[in-house]
Design a protein around this motif. Structure first.
Motif, mmCIF file in Angstrom:
data_model
loop_
_atom_site.group_PDB
_atom_site.id
_atom_site.type_symbol
_atom_site.label_atom_id
_atom_site.label_comp_id
_atom_site.label_asym_id
_atom_site.label_seq_id
_atom_site.Cartn_x
_atom_site.Cartn_y
_atom_site.Cartn_z
ATOM 1 N N PHE A 1 0.718 -1.284 0.026
ATOM 2 C CA PHE A 1 -0.015 0.064 0.123
ATOM 3 C C PHE A 1 0.906 1.118 -0.004
ATOM 4 N N ARG A 2 0.400 2.286 -0.830
ATOM 5 C CA ARG A 2 1.006 3.602 -0.927
ATOM 6 C C ARG A 2 0.812 4.387 0.367
ATOM 7 N N GLY A 3 -0.446 4.221 0.930
ATOM 8 C CA GLY A 3 -0.747 4.903 2.306
ATOM 9 C C GLY A 3 -2.331 4.761 2.445
ATOM 10 N N GLU A 4 -2.760 5.368 3.472
ATOM 11 C CA GLU A 4 -4.132 5.140 3.861
ATOM 12 C C GLU A 4 -5.024 5.619 2.767
ATOM 13 N N ALA B 1 -12.207 2.095 -8.409
ATOM 14 C CA ALA B 1 -11.347 1.681 -9.484
ATOM 15 C C ALA B 1 -9.809 2.099 -9.513
ATOM 16 N N GLY B 2 -9.570 2.584 -8.120
ATOM 17 C CA GLY B 2 -8.160 2.859 -7.918
ATOM 18 C C GLY B 2 -7.628 4.283 -8.674
ATOM 19 N N PRO B 3 -6.450 4.153 -9.503
ATOM 20 C CA PRO B 3 -5.714 2.910 -9.614
ATOM 21 C C PRO B 3 -4.707 2.940 -8.530
ATOM 22 N N GLU B 4 -4.651 4.037 -7.763
ATOM 23 C CA GLU B 4 -3.597 4.142 -6.643
ATOM 24 C C GLU B 4 -3.803 3.047 -5.564
ATOM 25 N N LEU B 5 -3.010 2.301 -5.331
ATOM 26 C CA LEU B 5 -3.248 1.290 -4.080
ATOM 27 C C LEU B 5 -3.039 2.096 -2.854
ATOM 28 N N THR B 6 -3.976 2.331 -2.271
ATOM 29 C CA THR B 6 -4.550 2.847 -0.786
ATOM 30 C C THR B 6 -5.202 2.105 0.044
ATOM 31 N N VAL B 7 -5.302 2.001 1.040
ATOM 32 C CA VAL B 7 -6.251 1.306 1.851
ATOM 33 C C VAL B 7 -7.617 1.649 1.507
ATOM 34 N N TRP B 8 -7.949 2.692 1.546
ATOM 35 C CA TRP B 8 -9.331 3.282 1.215
ATOM 36 C C TRP B 8 -9.838 2.888 -0.147
ATOM 37 N N ASN B 9 -8.945 2.888 -1.197
ATOM 38 C CA ASN B 9 -9.289 2.525 -2.329
ATOM 39 C C ASN B 9 -9.572 1.046 -2.433
ATOM 40 N N ALA B 10 -8.608 0.454 -1.622
ATOM 41 C CA ALA B 10 -8.889 -1.064 -1.709
ATOM 42 C C ALA B 10 -9.992 -1.258 -1.224
ATOM 43 N N GLU C 1 13.425 0.164 3.646
ATOM 44 C CA GLU C 1 13.065 -0.798 4.908
ATOM 45 C C GLU C 1 12.233 -0.032 5.496
ATOM 46 N N GLU C 2 12.056 1.415 5.781
ATOM 47 C CA GLU C 2 10.803 1.978 6.337
ATOM 48 C C GLU C 2 9.770 2.030 5.531
ATOM 49 N N ILE C 3 9.812 2.206 4.164
ATOM 50 C CA ILE C 3 8.832 2.109 3.303
ATOM 51 C C ILE C 3 7.974 0.685 3.360
ATOM 52 N N ALA C 4 8.964 -0.320 3.204
ATOM 53 C CA ALA C 4 8.449 -1.685 3.588
ATOM 54 C C ALA C 4 7.688 -1.952 4.659
ATOM 55 N N GLN C 5 8.020 -1.620 5.819
ATOM 56 C CA GLN C 5 7.388 -1.792 7.155
ATOM 57 C C GLN C 5 6.255 -1.101 7.008
ATOM 58 N N ARG C 6 6.017 0.026 6.634
ATOM 59 C CA ARG C 6 4.578 1.023 6.290
ATOM 60 C C ARG C 6 3.931 0.111 5.682
ATOM 61 N N GLN C 7 4.309 -0.193 4.674
ATOM 62 C CA GLN C 7 3.399 -1.080 3.763
ATOM 63 C C GLN C 7 2.905 -2.386 4.327
ATOM 64 N N ALA C 8 3.650 -3.101 5.163
ATOM 65 C CA ALA C 8 3.213 -4.148 5.859
ATOM 66 C C ALA C 8 2.274 -3.802 7.048
ATOM 67 N N SER D 1 -3.343 -3.927 8.542
ATOM 68 C CA SER D 1 -4.801 -3.396 9.054
ATOM 69 C C SER D 1 -5.687 -3.652 8.161
ATOM 70 N N PHE D 2 -5.431 -3.548 6.766
ATOM 71 C CA PHE D 2 -6.314 -3.750 5.555
ATOM 72 C C PHE D 2 -6.811 -5.206 5.728
ATOM 73 N N ASN D 3 -6.077 -6.320 5.864
ATOM 74 C CA ASN D 3 -6.532 -7.644 6.072
ATOM 75 C C ASN D 3 -7.357 -7.826 7.182
ATOM 76 N N ASN D 4 -6.845 -7.154 8.251
ATOM 77 C CA ASN D 4 -7.724 -7.409 9.534
ATOM 78 C C ASN D 4 -9.282 -6.845 9.188
ATOM 79 N N TRP D 5 -9.374 -5.815 8.406
ATOM 80 C CA TRP D 5 -10.683 -5.214 8.203
ATOM 81 C C TRP D 5 -11.398 -6.375 6.880
ATOM 82 N N VAL D 6 -10.822 -6.997 6.195
ATOM 83 C CA VAL D 6 -11.396 -7.715 5.176
ATOM 84 C C VAL D 6 -12.081 -8.909 5.930
#
Length: 321
Positions: free
Chosen positions: A161-164, A172-181, A232-239, A244-249
């Protein structure tokens, strides 16, 4: 700035970076929230085989194909449809032993192509009738036969994810954010509700592994000095966002909140591969946990949990008594 000063500054950054760079060969420890979320409780339904043959379609790419097949030297009969693979989890065999007739759609086929989060709603809206007739890629089942169960998943890039993002999100996205997903999956539910006699099993996208940074020392240090996030910090933020997203799913108070039918369930593949919250990264990657494709061990663990899960879900959906 003079050439001498540039050389001195570069040398200083490299020396400073050496104080912070992770030890060679070791990935930094996983941090961030790993809060667990409750899933839909199916324990009130039997995990025994359904007792009647049921046609099941799995729409997947490489990870799903490896999850389905048995472990062994790689042998492919179609793109990402395997007869064997070193990462095999044995899911097809285990489902077949329970009485399911397993079908697949993968790369290069009308139904199997395009499996990212933003593709599902248009696919199920526009191609549902074709989808339910798939035997293998573009081959169809005999007249009168349909898939009563559809298993579908996106691949690990869908956890980057690129952000919340901003509520309510764009389906339709196209940016992969949590809210778009979230908006994309929410827009899918009305299409699934039209097929109450079909069970839809959504597998959360597999987690990414935590890889050691390959950034040069000077670049890593420059980012630190400038206050910019490292790889590494970007990867950690994405994880963390993926958790958070998969918990919601999977939560009954999340994606399926207010959904009145019993024909949609979520199997948290992401959670299995992260050892139920031990990390927000996959702990079962292949190639010594350096490749995002789950290992045979990780896939076998997921397959062992998924089979009784589906047995319970078909009863909840009313496909069998």
């Amino acid at each position: 700035m003079s050439k001498k000063r540039l050389v001195f500054a570069g040398a200083f950054l490299v020396a400073l970076g050496a104080l912070f760079i992770p030890i060679e060969g070791k990935a930094p420890a996983a941090t961030g929230p790993t809060a667990k979320a409750s899933a839909l409780d199916l324990s009130g339904f039997s995990s025994a085989p359904p007792g009647a043959p049921l046609d099941l379609l799995f729409i997947h790419h490489s990870v799903g194909g490896q999850l389905l097949t048995d472990p062994g030297p790689e042998k492919e009969k179609a793109s990402c449809v395997y007869e064997a693979h070193p990462n095999g989890g044995g899911l097809r065999r285990k489902l077949t032993e329970q009485g399911y007739r397993v079908h697949e759609a993968s790369y290069g086929s009308e139904i199997g192509e395009d499996t990212d989060l933003f593709h599902w709603a248009p696919k199920f809206r526009d191609k549902m009738d074709k989808l339910l007739r798939v035997a293998l890629n573009d081959e169809v089942l005999p007249e009168g036969e349909v898939n009563r169960i559809v298993v579908f998943k996106s691949c690990y890039p869908n956890n980057r994810f690129r952000g919340e993002g901003t509520a309510p999100g764009n389906p339709a996205g196209p940016e992969l954010t949590v809210w778009n997903a979230k908006a994309a999956l929410t827009s899918l539910l009305p299409e699934l509700a039209k097929r109450k006699d079909t069970l839809f099993v959504y597998l959360t996208a597999p987690a990414n592994v935590l890889k050691r940074s390959t950034e040069p020392a000077w670049k890593w240090t420059a980012k630190r000095i400038l206050g910019k996030p490292t790889d590494e910090e970007i990867a950690q933020r994405q994880a963390d966002l993926a958790r958070s997203f998969n918990n919601w799913v999977k939560s009954p108070d999340g994606w399926l909140s207010g959904y009145p039918e019993k024909n949609v369930v979520v199997f948290d593949y992401y959670d299995v591969l992260t050892n139920r919250g031990e990390s927000n990264f996959s702990l079962h990657g292949s190639q010594g946990n350096t490749d995002n494709h789950p290992s045979s061990e990780g896939n076998a663990r997921a397959a062992d949990e998924l089979v009784p899960f589906i047995n319970r879900a078909v009863r909840r959906a009313g496909l069998v008594p």
